[in-house]
Design a protein around this motif. Structure first.
Motif, PDB file in Angstrom:
ATOM      1  N   TYR A  66       0.853  -1.180   0.000  1.00 39.29           N
ATOM      2  CA  TYR A  66       0.000   0.000   0.000  1.00 39.29           C
ATOM      3  C   TYR A  66       0.898   1.241   0.000  1.00 39.29           C
ATOM      4  N   LEU A  67       0.350   2.361  -0.436  1.00 43.96           N
ATOM      5  CA  LEU A  67       1.094   3.620  -0.467  1.00 43.96           C
ATOM      6  C   LEU A  67       0.380   4.688   0.345  1.00 43.96           C
ATOM      7  N   SER A  68       1.149   5.584   0.930  1.00 46.84           N
ATOM      8  CA  SER A  68       0.562   6.783   1.532  1.00 46.84           C
ATOM      9  C   SER A  68       1.180   7.997   0.849  1.00 46.84           C
ATOM     10  N   ALA A  69       0.459   9.107   0.860  1.00 45.97           N
ATOM     11  CA  ALA A  69       0.963  10.333   0.240  1.00 45.97           C
ATOM     12  C   ALA A  69       0.306  11.540   0.897  1.00 45.97           C
ATOM     13  N   HIS A  70       0.966  12.681   0.779  1.00 41.40           N
ATOM     14  CA  HIS A  70       0.451  13.933   1.310  1.00 41.40           C
ATOM     15  C   HIS A  70       0.001  14.836   0.167  1.00 41.40           C
ATOM     16  N   MET A  71      -0.968  15.703   0.429  1.00 43.63           N
ATOM     17  CA  MET A  71      -1.357  16.715  -0.548  1.00 43.63           C
ATOM     18  C   MET A  71      -0.205  17.690  -0.731  1.00 43.63           C
ATOM     19  N   ALA A  72       0.130  17.966  -1.963  1.00 43.65           N
ATOM     20  CA  ALA A  72       1.202  18.923  -2.245  1.00 43.65           C
ATOM     21  C   ALA A  72       0.668  20.346  -2.140  1.00 43.65           C
ATOM     22  N   THR A  73       1.506  21.233  -1.669  1.00 41.14           N
ATOM     23  CA  THR A  73       1.157  22.659  -1.639  1.00 41.14           C
ATOM     24  C   THR A  73       2.071  23.378  -2.627  1.00 41.14           C
ATOM     25  N   PHE A  74       1.506  24.344  -3.341  1.00 41.89           N
ATOM     26  CA  PHE A  74       2.259  25.095  -4.330  1.00 41.89           C
ATOM     27  C   PHE A  74       2.899  26.318  -3.666  1.00 41.89           C
ATOM     28  N   THR A  75       4.200  26.452  -3.818  1.00 40.39           N
ATOM     29  CA  THR A  75       4.942  27.550  -3.202  1.00 40.39           C
ATOM     30  C   THR A  75       5.132  28.692  -4.200  1.00 40.39           C
ATOM     31  N   GLU A  76       5.609  29.833  -3.684  1.00 37.34           N
ATOM     32  CA  GLU A  76       5.889  30.969  -4.553  1.00 37.34           C
ATOM     33  C   GLU A  76       6.958  30.618  -5.574  1.00 37.34           C
ATOM     34  N   GLU A  77       7.927  29.802  -5.158  1.00 36.98           N
ATOM     35  CA  GLU A  77       8.979  29.380  -6.082  1.00 36.98           C
ATOM     36  C   GLU A  77       8.398  28.535  -7.210  1.00 36.98           C
ATOM     37  N   ASP A  78       7.420  27.692  -6.868  1.00 32.40           N
ATOM     38  CA  ASP A  78       6.755  26.890  -7.897  1.00 32.40           C
ATOM     39  C   ASP A  78       6.054  27.790  -8.913  1.00 32.40           C
ATOM     40  N   LYS A  80       6.601  30.805  -9.741  1.00 30.11           N
ATOM     41  CA  LYS A  80       7.498  31.607 -10.567  1.00 30.11           C
ATOM     42  C   LYS A  80       7.903  30.870 -11.838  1.00 30.11           C
ATOM     43  N   GLN A  81       7.754  29.553 -11.833  1.00 32.22           N
ATOM     44  CA  GLN A  81       8.116  28.748 -12.998  1.00 32.22           C
ATOM     45  C   GLN A  81       7.028  28.756 -14.075  1.00 32.22           C
ATOM     46  N   LEU A  82       5.854  29.265 -13.742  1.00 36.72           N
ATOM     47  CA  LEU A  82       4.718  29.226 -14.658  1.00 36.72           C
ATOM     48  C   LEU A  82       4.763  30.425 -15.606  1.00 36.72           C
ATOM     49  N   ASN A  83       5.039  30.144 -16.855  1.00 37.30           N
ATOM     50  CA  ASN A  83       5.114  31.190 -17.869  1.00 37.30           C
ATOM     51  C   ASN A  83       3.775  31.359 -18.583  1.00 37.30           C
ATOM     52  N   ASN A  84       3.511  32.578 -19.039  1.00 40.61           N
ATOM     53  CA  ASN A  84       2.324  32.855 -19.849  1.00 40.61           C
ATOM     54  C   ASN A  84       1.027  32.545 -19.107  1.00 40.61           C
ATOM     55  N   GLN A  85       1.013  32.786 -17.788  1.00 44.30           N
ATOM     56  CA  GLN A  85      -0.158  32.421 -17.004  1.00 44.30           C
ATOM     57  C   GLN A  85      -0.467  33.447 -15.911  1.00 44.30           C
ATOM     58  N   SER A  86      -1.746  33.558 -15.603  1.00 42.26           N
ATOM     59  CA  SER A  86      -2.199  34.238 -14.387  1.00 42.26           C
ATOM     60  C   SER A  86      -2.951  33.187 -13.590  1.00 42.26           C
ATOM     61  N   PHE A  87      -2.827  33.202 -12.284  1.00 43.30           N
ATOM     62  CA  PHE A  87      -3.367  32.082 -11.515  1.00 43.30           C
ATOM     63  C   PHE A  87      -3.976  32.521 -10.194  1.00 43.30           C
ATOM     64  N   VAL A  88      -4.805  31.621  -9.672  1.00 43.70           N
ATOM     65  CA  VAL A  88      -5.402  31.774  -8.346  1.00 43.70           C
ATOM     66  C   VAL A  88      -5.079  30.507  -7.579  1.00 43.70           C
ATOM     67  N   LEU A  89      -4.627  30.663  -6.346  1.00 43.76           N
ATOM     68  CA  LEU A  89      -4.268  29.519  -5.505  1.00 43.76           C
ATOM     69  C   LEU A  89      -5.274  29.411  -4.371  1.00 43.76           C
ATOM     70  N   ILE A  90      -5.921  28.251  -4.246  1.00 50.98           N
ATOM     71  CA  ILE A  90      -6.924  28.020  -3.215  1.00 50.98           C
ATOM     72  C   ILE A  90      -6.376  27.036  -2.191  1.00 50.98           C
ATOM     73  N   ASP A  91      -6.317  27.447  -0.939  1.00 55.87           N
ATOM     74  CA  ASP A  91      -5.808  26.605   0.157  1.00 55.87           C
ATOM     75  C   ASP A  91      -4.410  26.060  -0.130  1.00 55.87           C
ATOM     76  N   LYS A  92      -3.666  26.759  -0.967  1.00 54.54           N
ATOM     77  CA  LYS A  92      -2.278  26.414  -1.300  1.00 54.54           C
ATOM     78  C   LYS A  92      -2.132  25.083  -2.044  1.00 54.54           C
ATOM     79  N   SER A  93      -3.229  24.358  -2.277  1.00 57.47           N
ATOM     80  CA  SER A  93      -3.124  23.039  -2.900  1.00 57.47           C
ATOM     81  C   SER A  93      -3.942  22.888  -4.179  1.00 57.47           C
ATOM     82  N   ARG A  94      -4.742  23.895  -4.499  1.00 52.07           N
ATOM     83  CA  ARG A  94      -5.576  23.856  -5.703  1.00 52.07           C
ATOM     84  C   ARG A  94      -5.206  25.050  -6.578  1.00 52.07           C
ATOM     85  N   LEU A  95      -4.593  24.740  -7.712  1.00 53.17           N
ATOM     86  CA  LEU A  95      -4.091  25.776  -8.604  1.00 53.17           C
ATOM     87  C   LEU A  95      -5.045  25.974  -9.783  1.00 53.17           C
ATOM     88  N   LEU A  96      -5.576  27.186  -9.929  1.00 51.44           N
ATOM     89  CA  LEU A  96      -6.425  27.554 -11.056  1.00 51.44           C
ATOM     90  C   LEU A  96      -5.649  28.541 -11.914  1.00 51.44           C
TER      91      LEU A  96
END
Length: 270
Positions: A66-78, A80-96
């Motif tokens: 069996y496997l366990s895993a944690h929900m990933a959270t998106f950081t400011e450094e993450d 910054k890697q997104l080009n050509n985009q505007s985004f909204v971050l919800i609860d740090k784990s849902r990227l729109l």
């Protein structure tokens, strides 16, 4: 060494383990006798009677975990890697994210092609595999993969890409899991043939259908607020007489049929 942090980690790990073991106990108590696996000869006879086409798959016994895993959270450094985009971050784990300049969803031959888009615009894009293209809803659904295995229908391991009437990708929603850990106790993997046989004995496969593929992956066994436990799972793809493809899922350890919520994808894209 940060002993407070270490202590917290141990508490979380043992809590997950306790919940995991309890869930296994409950499942065994409620589903005694649920596993219906038939022999090779019986399987062939039953398939013939039901006019179901399936070619047995060579199988080597092995143990899985069996496997366990944690929900990933998106950081400011993450971000910054997104080009050509505007985004909204919800609860740090849902990227729109909305693309400032749209990208074609199809190649020159009119086929859906997402490899370049995943590589250029999606964080950890190579860890997602295409699951479904819905032309009516103008969206493509991707499932996250771990150790080359697909995580089926986990809300927190999914990418949904949308496009407009001209076939230009306009926006997407992403969630991701991280820190995957295998539980040490191993279990024997159910064979592909036994998984198909389990569906046959329960009457899931329709007469005249064809089993086109059996592939391995994982599905949710226990879900907490930020942590999930996954069980090895067989995905059985079946083609009906009219060409429709149906997907079935079997817990590859316990042999139970897994039925995901039919409205899961709709809930994730609202």
């Amino acid at each position: 060494m940060d002993w407070n942090r270490t202590k917290t980690i141990f508490i979380i790990v043992f809590s997950i383990l306790n919940i995991f073991l309890y869930s296994l106990y409950v499942n065994r108590q409620m589903d005694v006798g649920d596993m219906q696996v038939i022999g090779k000869t019986s399987l062939e006879e039953t398939l013939q009677l039901e006019n179901i086409t399936y070619s047995p798959i060579p199988f080597t016994k092995k143990e899985v975990s069996y496997l366990s895993a944690h929900m990933a959270t998106f950081t400011e450094e993450d971000l910054k890697q997104l080009n050509n985009q505007s985004f909204v971050l919800i609860d740090k784990s849902r990227l729109l994210s909305h693309l400032k300049k749209t990208v074609k969803a199809r190649d020159g031959d009119g086929n859906y092609k997402f490899d370049d888009f995943l590589a250029k615009y999606i964080l950890e894009g190579d860890s997602y595999a295409l699951w479904d293209v819905d032309e009516e809803e103008q969206r493509a659904v991707f499932f996250q993969r771990v150790k080359s295995e697909t995580i089926f229908y986990s809300p927190n391991a999914m990418l949904v890409v949308h496009w407009d009437d001209e076939g230009n990708i306009t926006h997407y929603e992403q969630r991701m899991l991280e820190d995957f850990v295998s539980f040490n106790h191993k279990k024997e993997l159910l064979s592909q043939d036994a998984a198909v046989g389990s569906l046959v004995t329960r009457g899931y496969l329709k007469p005249g259908s064809t089993v086109v593929q059996v592939k391995s992956g994982y599905s949710i066994l226990v879900q907490l607020t930020e942590t999930q436990v996954f069980a090895p799972t067989w995905n059985i793809q079946v083609k009906l007489k009219d060409g429709t493809i149906e997907n079935y899922f079997i817990n590859a350890i316990e042999g139970k049929v897994i039925e995901f919520q039919s409205n899961l994808l709709e809930e994730q894209t609202e």
